[in-house]
Design a protein around this motif. Structure first.
Motif: not given
Length: 135
Positions: A5-8, A79-89
């Motif tokens: 979350m901090l990274s986001f 809900n594919m792949s890492s949700h956090t990284m896909v959300e960031l992208l």
């Protein structure tokens, strides 16, 4: 607050500070590489067939950002792949498209494509587009 979350939050703040003519690419390349390394689906994409593969747009030149927004939104909904990284992208691509950043990837706000590909092909298209900018 966990590290992701901090990274986001830090990543989002950094992207918001980018000027309109710049195209921020290093984090996008890093997150895309991480998604590729986690073994995203590489099965064949068949538009008409019902299978476990998702068919994502492989953009025509100048329409990449709009297709990256569309494709990552589909990945989030499925809900594919890492949700956090896909959300960031997805947020990064939307911000770049809305603020008219990365003009070479966004001559138009419409996703135009002739082919679709699986998740791996889609991520490789993202990686290729941003590595070209990085040169």
């Amino acid at each position: 607050m966990n590290a992701s979350m901090l990274s986001f939050i830090l990543f989002s703040c950094l992207l918001l500070s980018v000027q309109a003519k710049n195209c921020y690419f290093s984090e996008i390349i890093r997150y895309t590489n991480r998604l590729l390394n986690e073994g995203s689906a590489s099965c064949p994409c068949r538009d008409a067939a019902v299978n476990s593969c998702s068919c994502l747009p492989i953009a025509e030149p100048g329409h990449e950002l709009a297709c990256f927004v569309e494709g990552t939104a589909h990945m989030l909904n499925a809900n594919m792949s890492s949700h956090t990284m896909v959300e960031l992208l997805n947020r990064s691509f939307r911000m770049q498209l809305d603020r008219k950043l990365c003009q070479s990837l966004a001559r138009d706000n419409k996703c135009l494509y002739n082919t679709k590909g699986n998740v791996e092909e889609f991520l490789k298209k993202i990686l290729s587009a941003y590595q070209t900018i990085n040169k």
